[in-house]
Design a protein around this motif. Structure first.
Motif, PDB file in Angstrom:
ATOM      1  N   GLU A  15      15.208  -2.271 -30.083  1.00  0.00           N
ATOM      2  CA  GLU A  15      15.587  -2.920 -28.824  1.00  0.00           C
ATOM      3  C   GLU A  15      17.086  -2.780 -28.571  1.00  0.00           C
ATOM      4  N   ILE A  16      17.885  -2.880 -29.634  1.00  0.00           N
ATOM      5  CA  ILE A  16      19.331  -2.677 -29.494  1.00  0.00           C
ATOM      6  C   ILE A  16      19.619  -1.256 -29.016  1.00  0.00           C
ATOM      7  N   ASN A  17      18.955  -0.268 -29.630  1.00  0.00           N
ATOM      8  CA  ASN A  17      19.154   1.124 -29.223  1.00  0.00           C
ATOM      9  C   ASN A  17      18.740   1.346 -27.781  1.00  0.00           C
ATOM     10  N   ASN A  19      18.728  -0.958 -25.394  1.00  0.00           N
ATOM     11  CA  ASN A  19      19.738  -1.591 -24.548  1.00  0.00           C
ATOM     12  C   ASN A  19      21.000  -0.749 -24.461  1.00  0.00           C
ATOM     13  N   TYR A  20      21.435  -0.217 -25.609  1.00  0.00           N
ATOM     14  CA  TYR A  20      22.595   0.675 -25.608  1.00  0.00           C
ATOM     15  C   TYR A  20      22.356   1.867 -24.681  1.00  0.00           C
ATOM     16  N   LEU A  21      21.170   2.446 -24.788  1.00  0.00           N
ATOM     17  CA  LEU A  21      20.827   3.615 -23.984  1.00  0.00           C
ATOM     18  C   LEU A  21      20.915   3.295 -22.499  1.00  0.00           C
ATOM     19  N   GLY A  22      20.542   2.060 -22.138  1.00  0.00           N
ATOM     20  CA  GLY A  22      20.576   1.658 -20.739  1.00  0.00           C
ATOM     21  C   GLY A  22      21.970   1.607 -20.153  1.00  0.00           C
ATOM     22  N   PHE A  23      22.987   1.535 -21.010  1.00  0.00           N
ATOM     23  CA  PHE A  23      24.365   1.494 -20.531  1.00  0.00           C
ATOM     24  C   PHE A  23      24.967   2.890 -20.332  1.00  0.00           C
ATOM     25  N   VAL A  24      24.254   3.934 -20.755  1.00  0.00           N
ATOM     26  CA  VAL A  24      24.772   5.298 -20.655  1.00  0.00           C
ATOM     27  C   VAL A  24      24.066   6.003 -19.500  1.00  0.00           C
ATOM     28  N   LYS A  25      24.815   6.409 -18.509  1.00  0.00           N
ATOM     29  CA  LYS A  25      24.226   7.044 -17.332  1.00  0.00           C
ATOM     30  C   LYS A  25      23.615   8.393 -17.683  1.00  0.00           C
ATOM     31  N   GLY A  26      22.497   8.684 -17.015  1.00  0.00           N
ATOM     32  CA  GLY A  26      21.882   9.994 -17.180  1.00  0.00           C
ATOM     33  C   GLY A  26      20.761  10.041 -18.200  1.00  0.00           C
ATOM     34  N   PHE A 108      28.873   0.434 -30.378  1.00  0.00           N
ATOM     35  CA  PHE A 108      28.391   1.057 -29.145  1.00  0.00           C
ATOM     36  C   PHE A 108      29.250   2.262 -28.773  1.00  0.00           C
ATOM     37  N   ASP A 109      30.561   2.183 -29.019  1.00  0.00           N
ATOM     38  CA  ASP A 109      31.439   3.298 -28.655  1.00  0.00           C
ATOM     39  C   ASP A 109      31.010   4.593 -29.332  1.00  0.00           C
ATOM     40  N   ARG A 110      30.599   4.500 -30.598  1.00  0.00           N
ATOM     41  CA  ARG A 110      30.158   5.708 -31.317  1.00  0.00           C
ATOM     42  C   ARG A 110      28.851   6.220 -30.728  1.00  0.00           C
ATOM     43  N   PHE A 111      27.943   5.306 -30.405  1.00  0.00           N
ATOM     44  CA  PHE A 111      26.682   5.676 -29.752  1.00  0.00           C
ATOM     45  C   PHE A 111      26.971   6.326 -28.403  1.00  0.00           C
ATOM     46  N   ASN A 112      27.853   5.713 -27.639  1.00  0.00           N
ATOM     47  CA  ASN A 112      28.212   6.224 -26.323  1.00  0.00           C
ATOM     48  C   ASN A 112      28.810   7.629 -26.419  1.00  0.00           C
ATOM     49  N   TYR A 223      28.985  -7.644 -35.479  1.00  0.00           N
ATOM     50  CA  TYR A 223      29.487  -6.725 -36.489  1.00  0.00           C
ATOM     51  C   TYR A 223      30.527  -7.422 -37.363  1.00  0.00           C
ATOM     52  N   THR A 224      30.431  -7.203 -38.662  1.00  0.00           N
ATOM     53  CA  THR A 224      31.446  -7.669 -39.594  1.00  0.00           C
ATOM     54  C   THR A 224      32.004  -6.470 -40.352  1.00  0.00           C
ATOM     55  N   TYR A 225      33.238  -6.623 -40.815  1.00  0.00           N
ATOM     56  CA  TYR A 225      33.937  -5.503 -41.440  1.00  0.00           C
ATOM     57  C   TYR A 225      34.442  -5.892 -42.825  1.00  0.00           C
ATOM     58  N   ASN A 226      34.627  -4.880 -43.646  1.00  0.00           N
ATOM     59  CA  ASN A 226      35.221  -5.081 -44.958  1.00  0.00           C
ATOM     60  C   ASN A 226      36.038  -3.846 -45.294  1.00  0.00           C
TER      61      ASN A 226
END
Length: 245
Positions: A15-17, A19-26, A108-112, A223-226
């Motif tokens: 579902e996350i993927n 939703n992410y896809l829905g933000f990228v045109k085309g 998302f930036d990397r996915f985009n 997201y959490t970072y280490n």
């Protein structure tokens, strides 16, 4: 419109993927399936241009599905999205023609970036019946090469001064807790969360920090970072050589 099939056995991640896809045109999501058997059945009845493919699935894994797609010579591209970060999985996917490889969790930036790069190359290909060598080199083969001189340049929009503050903030934060979030680090450094995400994405790209997706009981995952202490010196070429942490 580029037609996409999502192959992912975790409904929340699927579902996350989507939703992410829905933000990228085309791009349009043509379907979501939870295993390779469902994927094969879907592909027999539907035409897609691109598959977002997980590797770890019950029964047949994603690599085996990718092998079947190549064996049948289907005109379908694949972007792997997987927690598998071992070299064998990466090499196998790339050898079988995966056009990109995203390691979970990812921003998302990397996915985009992956989708936009794919769209650009897809449009270049459909506009040409054939290439001459110069066009092929410029538009597809060499368009993403970096020279040695530019390899240590910061991405556009990032500055050495702020990056130094971010890195200092990270080392301050990990003294008190193992993991940190975009919000806490942004507040510590004094920049916006949007700006902080850009700096953390860069640090994740050079593998100085690791990223995890925290699935909360309620609300959206965060997201959490280490810090990867064994890789802490990877930041030095991007800052002044005398900087120590």
């Amino acid at each position: 419109m580029i037609k996409v099939l999502i192959v992912e056995d975790d409904p929340m991640v699927a579902e996350i993927n989507k939703n992410y896809l829905g933000f990228v045109k085309g791009f349009s999501c043509e379907g979501i399936v939870q295993d390779t058997k469902e994927a094969e059945s879907f592909l027999e009845k539907n035409q897609v241009d691109l598959i977002l493919l997980d590797l770890f699935m019950p029964e047949k894994n994603g690599i085996e599905l990718l092998m079947e797609i190549r064996k049948e010579d289907k005109s379908i591209d694949v972007i792997v999205i997987s927690a598998a970060s071992d070299i064998q999985s990466v090499k196998s996917a790339l050898r079988l023609g995966s056009v990109d490889y995203l390691i979970k969790p990812f921003e998302f930036d990397r996915f985009n970036d992956a989708l936009k790069k794919y769209k650009n190359e897809h449009e270049i290909i459909i506009r040409h019946d054939k290439f001459d060598q110069e066009e092929l080199d410029e538009q597809l083969l060499h368009q993403n090469k970096f020279t040695i001189d530019s390899s240590t340049q910061l991405p556009k929009g990032l500055t050495k001064e702020t990056l130094c503050s971010v890195v200092e903030g990270i080392f301050t934060e990990v003294k008190t807790k193992e993991k940190f979030s975009t919000e806490t680090l942004a507040a510590l450094v004094g920049i916006s969360r949007v700006s902080m995400r850009k700096y953390l994405k860069f640090l994740a790209d050079i593998e100085m920090v690791s990223v995890e997706l925290d699935y909360k009981k309620t609300g959206r995952p965060t997201y959490t970072y280490n810090i990867k202490k064994e890789n802490k010196n990877r930041i030095k070429p991007y800052l002044n050589s005398e900087v120590t942490f």
